[in-house]
Design a protein around this motif. Structure first.
Motif, PDB file in Angstrom:
ATOM      1  N   ALA A  43       0.811  -1.227   0.000  1.00 25.59           N
ATOM      2  CA  ALA A  43       0.000   0.000   0.000  1.00 25.59           C
ATOM      3  C   ALA A  43       0.842   1.274   0.000  1.00 25.59           C
ATOM      4  CB  ALA A  43      -0.927  -0.002   1.217  1.00 25.59           C
ATOM      5  N   LEU A  44       2.136   1.170   0.325  1.00 23.56           N
ATOM      6  CA  LEU A  44       2.951   2.376   0.484  1.00 23.56           C
ATOM      7  C   LEU A  44       2.968   3.295  -0.748  1.00 23.56           C
ATOM      8  CD1 LEU A  44       6.011   1.031   2.530  1.00 23.56           C
ATOM      9  CD2 LEU A  44       4.117   2.444   3.343  1.00 23.56           C
ATOM     10  N   PRO A  45       3.192   2.766  -1.970  1.00 23.69           N
ATOM     11  CA  PRO A  45       3.185   3.673  -3.134  1.00 23.69           C
ATOM     12  C   PRO A  45       1.873   4.426  -3.305  1.00 23.69           C
ATOM     13  CG  PRO A  45       4.170   1.564  -3.702  1.00 23.69           C
ATOM     14  CD  PRO A  45       3.550   1.388  -2.350  1.00 23.69           C
ATOM     15  N   GLU A  46       0.750   3.755  -3.060  1.00 22.85           N
ATOM     16  CA  GLU A  46      -0.553   4.411  -3.189  1.00 22.85           C
ATOM     17  C   GLU A  46      -0.724   5.492  -2.120  1.00 22.85           C
ATOM     18  OE1 GLU A  46      -2.852   4.076  -5.457  1.00 22.85           O
ATOM     19  OE2 GLU A  46      -1.761   2.535  -6.570  1.00 22.85           O
ATOM     20  N   MET A  47      -0.267   5.197  -0.892  1.00 24.13           N
ATOM     21  CA  MET A  47      -0.312   6.214   0.166  1.00 24.13           C
ATOM     22  C   MET A  47       0.498   7.439  -0.238  1.00 24.13           C
ATOM     23  SD  MET A  47       0.295   4.082   3.673  1.00 24.13           S
ATOM     24  CE  MET A  47      -0.584   2.572   4.029  1.00 24.13           C
ATOM     25  N   GLN A  48       1.682   7.202  -0.773  1.00 20.24           N
ATOM     26  CA  GLN A  48       2.564   8.305  -1.141  1.00 20.24           C
ATOM     27  C   GLN A  48       1.932   9.177  -2.220  1.00 20.24           C
ATOM     28  OE1 GLN A  48       6.395   7.144  -2.836  1.00 20.24           O
ATOM     29  NE2 GLN A  48       7.372   8.887  -1.842  1.00 20.24           N
ATOM     30  N   ASP A  49       1.342   8.546  -3.229  1.00 22.80           N
ATOM     31  CA  ASP A  49       0.723   9.311  -4.315  1.00 22.80           C
ATOM     32  C   ASP A  49      -0.502  10.081  -3.829  1.00 22.80           C
ATOM     33  OD1 ASP A  49       2.617   8.329  -6.023  1.00 22.80           O
ATOM     34  OD2 ASP A  49       1.340   6.740  -6.857  1.00 22.80           O
ATOM     35  N   ASP A  50      -1.313   9.454  -2.998  1.00 24.78           N
ATOM     36  CA  ASP A  50      -2.573  10.055  -2.557  1.00 24.78           C
ATOM     37  C   ASP A  50      -2.351  11.201  -1.579  1.00 24.78           C
ATOM     38  OD1 ASP A  50      -5.345  10.372  -2.364  1.00 24.78           O
ATOM     39  OD2 ASP A  50      -5.452   9.040  -0.627  1.00 24.78           O
ATOM     40  N   MET A  51      -1.369  11.043  -0.655  1.00 18.10           N
ATOM     41  CA  MET A  51      -1.173  12.022   0.411  1.00 18.10           C
ATOM     42  C   MET A  51       0.064  12.892   0.214  1.00 18.10           C
ATOM     43  SD  MET A  51      -2.275   9.769   3.749  1.00 18.10           S
ATOM     44  CE  MET A  51      -2.505  11.237   4.754  1.00 18.10           C
ATOM     45  N   GLY A  52       0.806  12.647  -0.855  1.00 19.42           N
ATOM     46  CA  GLY A  52       2.002  13.437  -1.100  1.00 19.42           C
ATOM     47  C   GLY A  52       3.076  13.243  -0.036  1.00 19.42           C
ATOM     48  N   LEU A  53       3.256  12.007   0.431  1.00 21.19           N
ATOM     49  CA  LEU A  53       4.222  11.738   1.487  1.00 21.19           C
ATOM     50  C   LEU A  53       5.651  11.857   0.971  1.00 21.19           C
ATOM     51  CD1 LEU A  53       2.616   8.552   3.142  1.00 21.19           C
ATOM     52  CD2 LEU A  53       2.312  10.939   3.795  1.00 21.19           C
ATOM     53  N   SER A  54       6.515  12.406   1.804  1.00 24.45           N
ATOM     54  CA  SER A  54       7.938  12.449   1.463  1.00 24.45           C
ATOM     55  C   SER A  54       8.534  11.063   1.678  1.00 24.45           C
ATOM     56  CB  SER A  54       8.659  13.458   2.361  1.00 24.45           C
ATOM     57  OG  SER A  54       8.638  13.031   3.720  1.00 24.45           O
ATOM     58  N   ALA A  55       9.765  10.856   1.205  1.00 27.13           N
ATOM     59  CA  ALA A  55      10.434   9.566   1.400  1.00 27.13           C
ATOM     60  C   ALA A  55      10.618   9.275   2.885  1.00 27.13           C
ATOM     61  CB  ALA A  55      11.787   9.573   0.686  1.00 27.13           C
ATOM     62  N   GLU A  56      10.920  10.312   3.684  1.00 23.52           N
ATOM     63  CA  GLU A  56      11.105  10.124   5.118  1.00 23.52           C
ATOM     64  C   GLU A  56       9.794   9.715   5.785  1.00 23.52           C
ATOM     65  OE1 GLU A  56      12.745  12.548   9.063  1.00 23.52           O
ATOM     66  OE2 GLU A  56      12.255  13.634   7.218  1.00 23.52           O
ATOM     67  N   GLN A  57       8.694  10.378   5.403  1.00 19.34           N
ATOM     68  CA  GLN A  57       7.398  10.024   5.980  1.00 19.34           C
ATOM     69  C   GLN A  57       7.002   8.597   5.613  1.00 19.34           C
ATOM     70  OE1 GLN A  57       5.199  13.365   4.267  1.00 19.34           O
ATOM     71  NE2 GLN A  57       4.746  14.117   6.330  1.00 19.34           N
ATOM     72  N   LEU A  58       7.298   8.210   4.365  1.00 18.20           N
ATOM     73  CA  LEU A  58       6.949   6.868   3.911  1.00 18.20           C
ATOM     74  C   LEU A  58       7.689   5.818   4.730  1.00 18.20           C
ATOM     75  CD1 LEU A  58       5.088   5.861   1.631  1.00 18.20           C
ATOM     76  CD2 LEU A  58       7.141   5.480   0.257  1.00 18.20           C
ATOM     77  N   GLN A  59       8.965   6.071   5.016  1.00 21.43           N
ATOM     78  CA  GLN A  59       9.746   5.132   5.825  1.00 21.43           C
ATOM     79  C   GLN A  59       9.145   4.991   7.216  1.00 21.43           C
ATOM     80  OE1 GLN A  59      13.809   6.302   6.556  1.00 21.43           O
ATOM     81  NE2 GLN A  59      13.978   4.921   8.308  1.00 21.43           N
ATOM     82  N   TRP A  60       8.672   6.122   7.770  1.00 22.64           N
ATOM     83  CA  TRP A  60       8.189   6.084   9.145  1.00 22.64           C
ATOM     84  C   TRP A  60       6.794   5.504   9.281  1.00 22.64           C
ATOM     85  CZ3 TRP A  60      10.688   5.902  13.435  1.00 22.64           C
ATOM     86  CH2 TRP A  60      12.009   6.349  13.435  1.00 22.64           C
ATOM     87  N   VAL A  61       6.091   5.314   8.180  1.00 26.19           N
ATOM     88  CA  VAL A  61       4.846   4.554   8.238  1.00 26.19           C
ATOM     89  C   VAL A  61       5.147   3.131   8.705  1.00 26.19           C
ATOM     90  CG1 VAL A  61       2.959   3.566   6.863  1.00 26.19           C
ATOM     91  CG2 VAL A  61       3.654   5.936   6.503  1.00 26.19           C
ATOM     92  N   ILE A  62       6.289   2.580   8.264  1.00 23.02           N
ATOM     93  CA  ILE A  62       6.729   1.254   8.682  1.00 23.02           C
ATOM     94  C   ILE A  62       7.575   1.323   9.940  1.00 23.02           C
ATOM     95  CG2 ILE A  62       8.039  -0.789   8.024  1.00 23.02           C
ATOM     96  CD1 ILE A  62       5.488  -0.465   6.457  1.00 23.02           C
ATOM     97  N   SER A  63       8.588   2.197   9.946  1.00 20.02           N
ATOM     98  CA  SER A  63       9.543   2.243  11.058  1.00 20.02           C
ATOM     99  C   SER A  63       8.893   2.714  12.359  1.00 20.02           C
ATOM    100  CB  SER A  63      10.712   3.167  10.705  1.00 20.02           C
ATOM    101  OG  SER A  63      11.416   2.686   9.597  1.00 20.02           O
ATOM    102  N   GLY A  64       7.915   3.629  12.274  1.00 25.66           N
ATOM    103  CA  GLY A  64       7.269   4.128  13.475  1.00 25.66           C
ATOM    104  C   GLY A  64       6.596   3.014  14.252  1.00 25.66           C
ATOM    105  N   TYR A  65       5.966   2.104  13.534  1.00 27.97           N
ATOM    106  CA  TYR A  65       5.326   0.951  14.173  1.00 27.97           C
ATOM    107  C   TYR A  65       6.376   0.049  14.818  1.00 27.97           C
ATOM    108  CZ  TYR A  65       2.424  -3.280  14.577  1.00 27.97           C
ATOM    109  OH  TYR A  65       1.763  -4.380  15.048  1.00 27.97           O
TER     110      TYR A  65
END
Length: 493
Positions: A43-65
């Motif tokens: 789901a990460l690529p779709e999240m990034q496209d839909d919400m305009g997430l930066s590369a750092e934010q995308l990493q922390w969707v996984i790393s934060g958990y």
């Protein structure tokens, strides 16, 4: 559950049916936790496209958990022991459900990350509570081994289901990867009070809560996992990585000093006198380093080198998940016949062999002749060894410390997973981008961890023999005489 409650439950009619219901509810939550991990990847690529997430934010969707989960496990395990396993399981599941729903509704990237962090904290309280409910409901021996086998089987099934459903759900909307876990968690929540027995009333003085120990342990583990997770991005020699690792070591040393001086410590250090328990935690780290590190590298290889889509890559891993299911279904009977050592050693060697067979893979690797055999061998070894060190990690531990023992073994797995991904990422970053030889070096690096785990199992999991008997290492001054203990080989120093 108190000893008196356990005896009453064992003597009551319909005990087996009630125990199976308890196991069903706990396994449903584990299925959800495992599925939630693998749901995110596709789901990460779709999240990034839909919400305009930066590369750092995308990493922390996984790393934060992962950081929150690993950092709060010890606290979660101790809370289950002190405040009640069902109580902690119920409220942590409630939080998990609420933040799952919130994650599907938010429109800001950092709010999304916050929901993932809070979900990781909730999972850190759920996991040891669930495992300790199992170990205090099912007595050591074949009954507990069967329950643990089902628990492991559920985890593998959840992960495989997440790989499959993530592509299907994401094709409709990535927000469904949050809403579906909310629905499952809500169903589990409605079942808890009617199925799981209430926590027993404590008699005597309630142990005090070790605030200083909680702060230093949680801070130390958080910094350690954070530093390992960030190292491939910012560099192993960077001030952030070195500073984080040094600070984590200092906090953990302070934690050990505090624990050795407190009457009611967060972690009773005497628990590590069990050679089997200590070895199980070492093996858990090595197992996770190998398998989680391998998954990280293999999915990149499949997509970046072989050109698989995210959905195809996830489907390609499913045979490994199926072989894990087969292994954890057979492992309890194997452990019951030969003990823990042989399944753990053989399982880790098979896991390592499956990883090292990826050294045969090139730019045009055949899935059927090259990848599939490696995946199946890896899965068989993975499932066999997983059950062995999990049983060893909680066997022979008093009921009032089961939450602690469960959180220790799960912390070992989280720490190992973070380390394995960090090592794999570092090797890939050091090599030539896109070169198959770089992937080979990374596979070799993480595969070695399986061999380390096999060696530790051979040395520390006790003499091989039926799991119904164990060897107890005598304290100083006692006669050297084996003492029977149901369900697990092991010893106390």
């Amino acid at each position: 559950m108190s000893d008196r409650q356990s005896e009453a439950l064992a003597a009551s009619p319909g005990t087996s049916a009630r125990k199976n219901l308890v196991l069903l509810v706990l396994c449903a939550q584990l299925f959800l936790d495992s599925m939630d991990v693998s749901l995110m990847g596709v789901a990460l690529p779709e999240m990034q496209d839909d919400m305009g997430l930066s590369a750092e934010q995308l990493q922390w969707v996984i790393s934060g958990y992962a950081v929150a989960y690993g950092g709060f496990l010890l606290l979660g395990g101790r809370a289950a022991d002190l405040f009640g396993r069902r109580r902690i399981f119920f409220w942590a599941t409630a939080v998990f459900a609420v933040v799952s729903l919130a994650g599907g509704l938010v429109t800001d990237g950092w709010l999304l990350i916050i929901t993932r962090v809070v979900k990781g904290i909730a999972a850190a309280f759920i996991a040891p509570a669930a495992l300790s409910i199992i170990t205090t409901t099912f007595p050591e021996g074949p009954e507990r081994n069967r329950a643990m086998g089902m628990f492991g089987l559920t985890g593998a099934s959840g992960y495989a289901a997440g790989l499959v459903f993530s592509g299907l759900l994401t094709s409709l909307s990535w927000r469904l990867t949050f809403f579906v876990p909310f629905v499952v968690a809500a169903v589990v929540l409605l079942s808890v009070r009617g199925v799981i027995a209430p926590d027993g009333e404590r008699t005597g003085r309630r142990p005090s809560f070790d605030v200083s120990g909680a702060v230093t342990a949680t801070g130390g583990v958080l910094l350690l996992v954070f530093a390992l997770t960030r190292a491939p991005e910012v560099g192993w020699g960077s001030a952030a990585t070195v500073g984080g690792l040094v600070a984590s070591v200092v906090l953990l040393v302070v934690f050990v000093v505090i624990q050795s001086r407190r009457t009611d410590p967060l972690v009773d250090l005497s628990i590590f006198r069990s050679r089997t328990l200590s070895t199980a935690n070492i093996v858990g780290i090595a197992w996770a380093c190998a398998t989680i590190g391998w998954q990280f590298i293999a999915l990149l290889y499949l997509q970046n080198t072989l050109g698989y889509s995210a959905l195809k890559a996830g489907m390609a891993i499913v045979p490994m998940a199926v072989s894990i299911l087969v292994a954890v279904n057979i492992a309890p009977r194997l452990i019951g016949k030969v003990g823990l050592r042989i399944p753990a050693v053989v399982g880790l060697l098979l896991q390592g062999l499956g990883i090292l067979l990826f050294l045969r893979a090139d730019e045009n690797a055949s899935y059927v002749t090259v990848l599939l055999p490696a995946l199946i061998i890896h899965g068989l070894g993975n499932g066999t060894s997983f059950l062995g060190f999990n049983i060893a990690g909680v066997g022979g531990v008093a009921d009032d410390k089961q939450g602690l023992a469960a959180s220790l073994i799960q912390s070992a797995v989280q720490l190992g997973g973070g380390l394995g991904v960090a090592v794999g990422a570092a090797v890939l970053a050091a090599g030539s981008a896109g070169e198959v030889s770089t992937y080979h070096h990374a596979f070799l690096a993480v595969g070695i961890f399986s061999l380390v785990g096999a060696a530790a199992s051979a040395v520390g999991l006790g003499a091989s023999g039926p799991a119904g008997g164990a060897e107890e290492e005598p304290s100083a001054g006692e006669a050297v005489q084996p003492q029977p203990k149901a369900g697990l080989e092991g010893g106390r120093a």
